[in-house]
Write an enzyme that holds these catalytic residues in place. Structure first.
Site, PDB file in Angstrom:
ATOM      1  N   CYS A 138       0.844  -1.205   0.000  1.00  0.00           N
ATOM      2  CA  CYS A 138       0.000   0.000   0.000  1.00  0.00           C
ATOM      3  C   CYS A 138       0.875   1.249   0.000  1.00  0.00           C
ATOM      4  O   CYS A 138       1.340   1.704   1.050  1.00  0.00           O
ATOM      5  CB  CYS A 138      -0.928  -0.019   1.208  1.00  0.00           C
ATOM      6  SG  CYS A 138      -1.969   1.442   1.318  1.00  0.00           S
ATOM      7  N   CYS A 141      -0.499   4.102   2.122  1.00  0.00           N
ATOM      8  CA  CYS A 141      -0.324   3.950   3.570  1.00  0.00           C
ATOM      9  C   CYS A 141       1.136   4.199   3.970  1.00  0.00           C
ATOM     10  O   CYS A 141       1.408   4.817   4.994  1.00  0.00           O
ATOM     11  CB  CYS A 141      -0.699   2.545   4.027  1.00  0.00           C
ATOM     12  SG  CYS A 141      -2.177   1.882   3.269  1.00  0.00           S
ATOM     13  N   ASP A 142       2.079   3.692   3.197  1.00  0.00           N
ATOM     14  CA  ASP A 142       3.471   3.624   3.664  1.00  0.00           C
ATOM     15  C   ASP A 142       4.474   4.455   2.865  1.00  0.00           C
ATOM     16  O   ASP A 142       5.644   4.524   3.238  1.00  0.00           O
ATOM     17  CB  ASP A 142       3.938   2.151   3.640  1.00  0.00           C
ATOM     18  CG  ASP A 142       3.075   1.281   4.542  1.00  0.00           C
ATOM     19  OD1 ASP A 142       2.631   1.783   5.585  1.00  0.00           O
ATOM     20  OD2 ASP A 142       2.834   0.118   4.193  1.00  0.00           O
TER      21      ASP A 142
END
Ligand code: NDP
Length: 310
Positions: A138, A141-142
């Site tokens: 992701c 997300c990261d």
């Protein structure tokens, strides 16, 4: 504990949330059972630019708006990880049982499965132990963890190219690794990746091993599929976007899946088990998009409503 509803939706992504709107507006006592945050893949998508009426919007915003809408007519959100569905494949009037990991049993005459797909693993040495230590599925997300670092993105599809472009907001360099010379993505995504000065596209290679220093990823071995030559890229982040598989393990006892595990449904989104529906990416279909998922959800809910009220 047993909880009873008219219409149960498993999975609160775009398909499930749309079904919740249609079913609850029609007066069905409706619940969405979800084991994570509502939004599905929208939560992992940086920018949605093909949702009609909105030229561009963060996926998380659309997810939040859809969730608020989906519960505004009385549908409820229930936390649960579904492990099995029990259904009588012949009797349309029988209640279906949805069994959750914590022992909760949900019961309803009509059930919609909208659990989508889960990212595929590369299955190479070094992968399992480095998930969360440099390997991420992701970028949204990261990505910010990789500021000024070099990262690799695996795959030549829409997800890979779009997320690679997103990662250039943080990373100093993004290498896109493709196992062929042919992209599986839309031209607009290909053009954007090619035009980005931080992106290098390396074709005809496959990842063979992930290297680490015991704490974090520090390299990726790749092999040229034609020459068999190997080289190591000094990357600290690896983002595999090599496709996805349907989340349907809990349906295995019912004969409603194709060979790849996707749900087989008719034009009303109903499986061959009466009042058991599928909607969104989890179904056998040609185009997996937010717009096609919401379409499926609306059709399934409306069909269930008509059959339950008949
Ligand atoms: P895709 O299946 O479209 O692409 C997967 C890519 O990974 C392909 O390039 C494939 O190569 C490659 N690949 C597969 N297995 C391996 C492996 N073991 N090693 C190396 N490479 C591998 O997946 P996506 O997740 O990109 O997309 C899934 C669906 O979602 C598609 O329908 C896509 O169009 C849609 N989508 C749409 C978006 C949009 O419209 N904005 C955004 C994101 C996804 P090969 O071609 O050789 O098989």
């Amino acid at each position: 504990m047993t909880k009873k509803y008219d219409f149960l939706i498993i999975g609160a992504g775009p398909a499930g949330m749309t079904a919740a709107i249609y079913a609850s507006r029609a007066g069905l006592k409706t619940a969405m059972i979800e084991s994570g945050a509502p939004g599905g893949k929208l939560l992992k998508t940086n920018e949605i630019s093909n949702w009609p009426g909105i030229t561009s919007e963060p996926g998380s915003q659309l997810a939040m708006d859809m969730f608020q809408h989906s519960t505004s007519f009385g549908a409820v959100y229930e936390y649960g990880k579904v492990v099995e569905i029990k259904a009588d494949s012949l009797d349309p009037t029988s209640e279906k049982q949805v069994l959750c990991e914590d022992g909760t049993i949900f019961q309803a005459p009509a059930v919609l499965v909208a659990t989508g797909t889960r990212e595929r693993l590369m299955n190479i040495p070094g992968e399992a132990q480095n998930i969360g230590r440099g390997i991420s599925y992701c970028a949204v997300c990261d990505g910010a963890f990789f500021r000024d670092q070099e990262v690799a993105v695996i795959g030549g599809g829409n997800a890979s190219l779009e997320e690679a472009v997103y990662l250039t907001n943080f990373a100093s360099k993004v290498s896109i690794l493709m196992r062929r010379e042919v992209f599986r993505a839309d031209q607009i995504a290909i053009d954007a990746a090619k035009a980005n000065p931080k992106i290098e596209i390396i074709q005809n290679v496959i990842p063979t091993e992930i290297l680490d220093d015991g704490k974090h990823v520090n390299g990726l071995k790749i092999m040229d599929v034609k020459t068999k030559e190997e080289q190591t890229l000094s990357v600290s982040g690896i983002f595999p976007y090599i496709g996805a598989d349907p989340v349907t393990g809990f349906l295995k006892s019912l004969d409603v899946l194709d060979q790849q595990g996707y749900m087989v449904v008719n034009s009303s989104m109903e499986t061959k088990v009466p009042l058991l529906y599928g909607a969104g990416d989890v179904c056998q279909k040609g185009l997996r998009q937010v717009v096609t998922a919401v379409n499926d959800g609306a059709i399934a809910a409306q069909d269930a409503f008509h059959k339950l009220k008949a």
